[in-house]
Design an enzyme around this catalytic site. Structure first.
Site, PDB file in Angstrom:
ATOM      1  N   GLY A 140      28.533  50.768  43.333  1.00 34.65           N
ATOM      2  CA  GLY A 140      27.457  50.461  44.555  1.00 34.65           C
ATOM      3  C   GLY A 140      27.641  48.501  44.821  1.00 34.65           C
ATOM      4  O   GLY A 140      27.693  48.669  46.275  1.00 34.65           O
ATOM      5  N   ASP A 198      37.888  37.874  40.934  1.00 35.25           N
ATOM      6  CA  ASP A 198      38.270  39.212  41.294  1.00 35.25           C
ATOM      7  C   ASP A 198      37.161  38.160  42.509  1.00 35.25           C
ATOM      8  O   ASP A 198      35.827  38.450  42.785  1.00 35.25           O
ATOM      9  CB  ASP A 198      37.175  40.112  41.001  1.00 35.25           C
ATOM     10  CG  ASP A 198      37.012  41.404  41.797  1.00 35.25           C
ATOM     11  OD1 ASP A 198      37.242  41.591  42.687  1.00 35.25           O
ATOM     12  OD2 ASP A 198      36.676  42.943  40.756  1.00 35.25           O
ATOM     13  N   SER A 226      29.761  46.297  43.874  1.00 38.38           N
ATOM     14  CA  SER A 226      30.624  45.022  43.681  1.00 38.38           C
ATOM     15  C   SER A 226      30.480  43.886  44.834  1.00 38.38           C
ATOM     16  O   SER A 226      29.973  44.136  45.783  1.00 38.38           O
ATOM     17  CB  SER A 226      31.605  46.144  43.510  1.00 38.38           C
ATOM     18  OG  SER A 226      31.654  45.552  42.409  1.00 38.38           O
ATOM     19  N   GLY A 227      30.743  42.545  44.231  1.00 40.27           N
ATOM     20  CA  GLY A 227      30.490  41.356  45.397  1.00 40.27           C
ATOM     21  C   GLY A 227      28.996  40.859  45.250  1.00 40.27           C
ATOM     22  O   GLY A 227      29.015  40.181  45.758  1.00 40.27           O
ATOM     23  N   HIS A 230      38.113  43.220  45.414  1.00 38.07           N
ATOM     24  CA  HIS A 230      38.151  44.623  44.882  1.00 38.07           C
ATOM     25  C   HIS A 230      37.328  45.193  45.560  1.00 38.07           C
ATOM     26  O   HIS A 230      37.543  47.040  46.346  1.00 38.07           O
ATOM     27  CB  HIS A 230      38.251  45.241  43.128  1.00 38.07           C
ATOM     28  CG  HIS A 230      37.253  45.908  42.931  1.00 38.07           C
ATOM     29  ND1 HIS A 230      36.279  44.829  42.060  1.00 38.07           N
ATOM     30  CD2 HIS A 230      36.276  46.265  43.106  1.00 38.07           C
ATOM     31  CE1 HIS A 230      35.113  45.460  42.362  1.00 38.07           C
ATOM     32  NE2 HIS A 230      34.586  46.436  42.431  1.00 38.07           N
TER      33      HIS A 230
END
Length: 254
Positions: free
Chosen positions: A206, A109, A208-209, A65
């Site tokens: 902030g 995701d 994510s990933g 995302h």
């Protein structure tokens, strides 16, 4: 009211994505996590941040995302507002989100980023090992997560320096049986339930990933959770995607 406060930061993310802020943690020792990547994403005229991590000299992983029109990766960073000599700024050549990523359920995701050129590996920029395919992390294991996301659910201020926090891995039931059906889309094969509800510690806006690190291995990817930043939160289960990661990297390797 809380949702309205969060929207200015999360406006480019799917509802509930949360993007991963560090709540209840502390500033990381500079360059103690050399695999960390600060990921700057452009969509139209807007920009936002995600986390990521280096898994080979020219590939990084992040959340699907976090896809955008243009992505730039910063390696070797601690303070992202300073032009540190350790920093390597590399444009992303290809964004490869998992082909079965579902924007509604956040299933699968995960996204591979092929860098325009190889990173220069040194003390400040390094790789993190990936788990064996289909390996499981035992519930109760204490892992850690880091990022440059918000440190408070009510304040929109973003930190300049890398923050980190320790989190406990929970069993799947903790998310499957969570009151109110918040995790009705939880998938036990592709997701991990992380963060003790009794502790005010979590990832959120902030981050994510970014990687969930257990021991010295990346086991999860910050994915989604409640808009108020409360734990538990959901991480993509990295071990499920090892065959896909290896296949894509081999296919795209120059």
């Amino acid at each position: 009211m809380l949702i309205l406060i969060l929207l200015p930061v999360a406006f480019l993310l799917p509802p509930g994505a949360g993007a991963g802020e560090i709540i209840g943690g502390q500033e990381a020792q500079p360059h103690s996590r050399p695999y960390m990547a600060y990921v700057n994403i452009l969509r139209g005229d807007n920009s936002f941040r995600c986390g990521g991590f280096l898994v080979s000299e020219n590939f990084a992983l992040t959340a699907a995302h976090c896809k955008g029109d243009k992505i730039t990766v910063y390696l070797g960073a601690h303070n992202i507002k300073q032009q540190e000599q350790s920093q390597q700024k590399i444009s992303v050549l290809r964004q490869i989100p998992h082909r079965k990523y579902n924007r509604e359920t956040f299933n699968n995701d995960i996204m591979l980023l092929q860098l325009e050129h190889k990173a220069e590996l040194n003390e400040q920029v390094g790789l993190i090992p990936l788990p064996l395919a289909h390996q499981r992390v035992q519930p109760g294991t204490v892992c850690s997560v880091a990022g440059w996301g918000r440190t408070n659910a009510l304040r929109k201020v973003l930190p300049d320096t890398l923050q980190e926090v320790d989190l406990k891995v929970l069993d799947n039931e903790a998310c499957l049986k969570y009151p109110g059906g918040m995790y009705r889309n939880y998938n036990t094969r592709t997701m991990m339930c992380v963060g003790d509800p009794k502790e005010h510690k979590a990832s959120f806006q902030g981050d994510s990933g970014g990687p969930l690190v257990c021991g010295k291995t990346a086991q999860g990817v910050v994915s989604w959770g409640p808009d108020n930043g409360s734990p538990p939160r959901v991480y993509a289960r990295l071990s499920t995607f090892i065959p896909w990661i290896q296949r894509m990297m081999k296919k795209l390797q120059p």
